[in-house]
Design a protein around this motif. Sequence first.
Motif, short mmCIF file in Angstrom:
data_model
loop_
_atom_site.label_atom_id
_atom_site.label_comp_id
_atom_site.label_asym_id
_atom_site.label_seq_id
_atom_site.Cartn_x
_atom_site.Cartn_y
_atom_site.Cartn_z
N GLN A 97 54.27 -5.17 55.11
CA GLN A 97 54.41 -6.45 54.41
C GLN A 97 54.09 -6.32 52.93
OE1 GLN A 97 51.91 -9.55 55.98
NE2 GLN A 97 52.43 -11.02 54.38
N SER A 98 53.02 -5.52 52.62
CA SER A 98 52.59 -5.35 51.22
C SER A 98 53.25 -4.14 50.57
CB SER A 98 51.06 -5.23 51.15
OG SER A 98 50.61 -4.16 51.98
N TYR A 99 54.31 -3.62 51.20
CA TYR A 99 55.16 -2.54 50.68
C TYR A 99 54.46 -1.18 50.70
CZ TYR A 99 56.58 -6.99 48.60
OH TYR A 99 56.84 -8.30 48.40
N ASN A 100 53.20 -1.15 50.21
CA ASN A 100 52.43 0.10 50.21
C ASN A 100 53.17 1.24 49.52
OD1 ASN A 100 50.32 -1.14 51.47
ND2 ASN A 100 50.61 -0.16 53.46
N LEU A 101 53.71 0.94 48.37
CA LEU A 101 54.31 2.00 47.54
C LEU A 101 53.21 2.60 46.68
CD1 LEU A 101 57.55 0.17 46.38
CD2 LEU A 101 57.24 1.68 48.35
N ILE A 102 53.39 3.86 46.28
CA ILE A 102 52.40 4.55 45.44
C ILE A 102 52.74 4.28 43.99
CG2 ILE A 102 51.43 6.79 44.83
CD1 ILE A 102 51.98 7.66 47.70
N SER A 103 51.82 3.61 43.29
CA SER A 103 52.11 3.05 41.97
C SER A 103 52.41 4.09 40.91
CB SER A 103 50.94 2.18 41.51
OG SER A 103 49.75 2.95 41.43
N HIS A 104 51.81 5.28 41.00
CA HIS A 104 52.01 6.27 39.93
C HIS A 104 53.22 7.16 40.16
CE1 HIS A 104 50.42 9.65 42.34
NE2 HIS A 104 49.55 8.77 42.81
N ARG A 581 42.36 5.07 44.92
CA ARG A 581 43.58 5.49 45.62
C ARG A 581 43.40 5.49 47.14
NH1 ARG A 581 44.87 11.02 42.62
NH2 ARG A 581 46.78 10.97 43.87
N THR A 582 42.43 4.68 47.60
CA THR A 582 42.17 4.63 49.04
C THR A 582 43.41 4.24 49.81
OG1 THR A 582 39.85 4.08 48.67
CG2 THR A 582 40.76 3.57 50.83
N LYS A 583 44.11 3.22 49.34
CA LYS A 583 45.33 2.79 50.04
C LYS A 583 46.38 3.90 50.02
CE LYS A 583 46.79 -1.32 50.61
NZ LYS A 583 47.28 -2.71 50.53
N GLU A 584 46.49 4.59 48.89
CA GLU A 584 47.44 5.71 48.82
C GLU A 584 47.14 6.76 49.88
OE1 GLU A 584 48.55 9.42 45.83
OE2 GLU A 584 47.61 7.62 44.99
N ILE A 585 45.84 7.03 50.09
CA ILE A 585 45.45 8.00 51.11
C ILE A 585 45.92 7.53 52.48
CG2 ILE A 585 43.47 9.06 52.27
CD1 ILE A 585 42.00 8.81 49.53
N GLY A 586 45.73 6.22 52.76
CA GLY A 586 46.20 5.67 54.03
C GLY A 586 47.71 5.79 54.18
N ILE A 587 48.43 5.54 53.10
CA ILE A 587 49.90 5.64 53.13
C ILE A 587 50.32 7.07 53.45
CG2 ILE A 587 52.01 5.47 51.74
CD1 ILE A 587 50.52 3.28 50.09
N LEU A 588 49.70 8.02 52.78
CA LEU A 588 50.06 9.43 52.98
C LEU A 588 49.77 9.87 54.41
CD1 LEU A 588 48.77 10.94 49.61
CD2 LEU A 588 51.13 10.38 50.23
N ARG A 589 48.62 9.41 54.94
CA ARG A 589 48.30 9.76 56.33
C ARG A 589 49.30 9.13 57.29
NH1 ARG A 589 43.59 11.57 58.00
NH2 ARG A 589 44.96 12.28 59.68
N ALA A 590 49.69 7.88 57.02
CA ALA A 590 50.66 7.20 57.87
C ALA A 590 52.02 7.89 57.84
CB ALA A 590 50.81 5.74 57.45
N LEU A 591 52.35 8.51 56.71
CA LEU A 591 53.63 9.21 56.57
C LEU A 591 53.60 10.59 57.23
CD1 LEU A 591 54.52 8.31 52.87
CD2 LEU A 591 55.62 7.45 54.96
N GLY A 592 52.40 11.02 57.66
CA GLY A 592 52.33 12.29 58.38
C GLY A 592 51.56 13.39 57.66
N GLU A 593 51.01 13.09 56.50
CA GLU A 593 50.21 14.11 55.82
C GLU A 593 48.88 14.28 56.55
OE1 GLU A 593 49.78 14.10 51.63
OE2 GLU A 593 51.88 13.62 51.23
#
Length: 682
Positions: A97-104, A581-593
């Motif tokens: 819902q909040s897109y969770n794109l990596i801003s940088h 970058r806590t949310k970024e870490i969550g995004i990367l883990r969700a993507l399979g990192e």
Amino acid sequence: MEAKQLSYLELRDIHKSYYLGKEEFPVLKGIDLDFDLGDFVSILGESGGGKSTLMNIIGGLDCQFQGSVTVDGQRLDHHDEKAMDTYRRDTIGYIYQSYNLISHLSVLDNVLIPLDMTTLNKTKRIQRAKELLARVGLTEQARKYPNQLSGGQKQRVAIARALASDPKIIIADEPTGALDSQNTQEVLQILDEIAKDGRLVITVTHSQAVADAGSRIVHLADGQIDHNQRLHDPYPVSDKPRIQSKLLPASVSYKVAAKHFKYNFWRNFLIVIGTAIGLFAVMLFSGLGNGISGYINKQVTDMVNPQVVSVSRYQKPAQTSAGGGKQGGADQQAQQPQQAATTQASTTGTTSQPKVTSAQISRLKNVKHITAVDKVYSASTVTAKKGSKAVTMTNLANWNASATTNTIKKGNKPGKGEIVVDRDSVAKKLAGNNWQSLIGKTITLNYQTQNKAGKKVTVKLTAKVSGITATSNSMGMANDNYVNTATLTSAMKAANVSTAATSVAVNIDHLDNVKSVTKKINKLETSSKRQFSATSISSMISTIQTYVSLATNVLAAIAAISLVVSALMIIVTMYMSVSARTKEIGILRALGESKRNVRQLFISESLIIGVLSAVLATVLAFVGEFIANSLLSNIANFAFVQISLGNVITVFIVALIIALLAALLPARSAAKLNPIDALAAE
């Protein structure tokens, strides 16, 4: 009766509870669900009903539950982290819902994240990312950053990213919750098209309108399924080959870290400057030590051949009388001629210093690496005259192996009947400012010593000036006056003075062998008695350089204290980066990192800071070297700061070690973050 075909995704008896202290709060209460490929399933329910918790279990993010999840006939082990990383990387695509794109990262780079974990080559990865952006209508936005996009555009990027690795399951958590009606319809149409491709689309929503857009509605209330409605049959599934996943290469972590560094350039650059200042100081002080050591070495070797060892007969300290080391006439030194302070035996041979015999000279010549052995004669208080002008030479020696042509500024070394004299103490006093005119002129010399009978005699000789020497007195050396050996010994014989020498100059074939040959000479024995005492100028140089090295190392160590501050700066920065970058870490883990990938990401960023700090420090150090040497050129025409390749390599190694150590704890902390908690961070 025909057996029911197994579904692609099966949930059996899923229970999940949260705890507050010892109090249990059930969220999922025995969920049994089957999902097929080509289906567009909407999990409908009010907030707090367990929808997102169920999605986290399906997506392999939540392992704290009871029950089983089977995918394509294989039961998942949610407690096997590596298996879950592979599952998310290979099978799951997330839309939030909040897109969770990596801003940088740019739009294109956001889509490339999951593609970097596939077997496609770089060209094909970029091509696929662009095709996906074109599919969601964002071709013109590829180079923009997320903060430059509208909400609808961000969600389209999230959809493209979810599709990038060609997953079989797309999980969309409230995908239209932040969109207007037009964008909602467009996103729902895209999700339906994804299901038509043969994928399983699972949408979590509290909107009935969104749920109606799918092929099936599962209603979840109070942790249980109370309604399961089929709207239409799943879309047919094709057997087209899928993109294969792989572990994320370490190089990608460095690329992402570099992009984050660039995105926050000025903040990171300040840290680089702080670290570089400490490294610069260490390098500059090390270069100063090199320069001073080189200057001392040059000053000594310009006056004395460093490949020559001075050898005299060995005497125990008790055997040397208090007065036996000094006589008022001409002395034969056991020291180097430039160090002649008339501290040993005279040419008369009547002092306590024993002579070096011909047999002993022959023995020395047979030692390996020795190429020549010259007798050394030295006279003090020598009067030199030219016409009506006279001057007293502090020291006069024969030209032997220890002498060096480096000291001769004009003319040549002395041949038979010739002499070279010191510019300042002799030539200028005999010829004034036109001291070069003394070359080719004949001068007379005389000094007093004892003859073989022990009587005081005057040794007289004449010699033509063949050259003029000049050396610095800063090292405490005597003036350089050398006469041809045959010319001096002929005059000594004429005065009935013994030509037996109390020391010899031993020439070694290579500088690297001086130390070992000196030790070997000192170990030569006859009838178990030590024969020789050998000393080399290199030992003096080594001692001086030891003190210089100690001083410069102390200065460098003081400068290195600032590196501790730099390390703390990097640690603080990395912890701040982890927090931000806590949310970024969550995004990367969700993507399979994996956890390892997350650690690599933050360590990579720290190492980039370390490398750039070392580069900047090197540039500053060489600029400082140039400025310092320019300012010091008035003192001496010598580079007092000499930064070597070894100094540069050392600084780079130190910088990398500091960066690595500073990053370990923050990187470890980042890797330990729970993906679900990280995704929930703001």
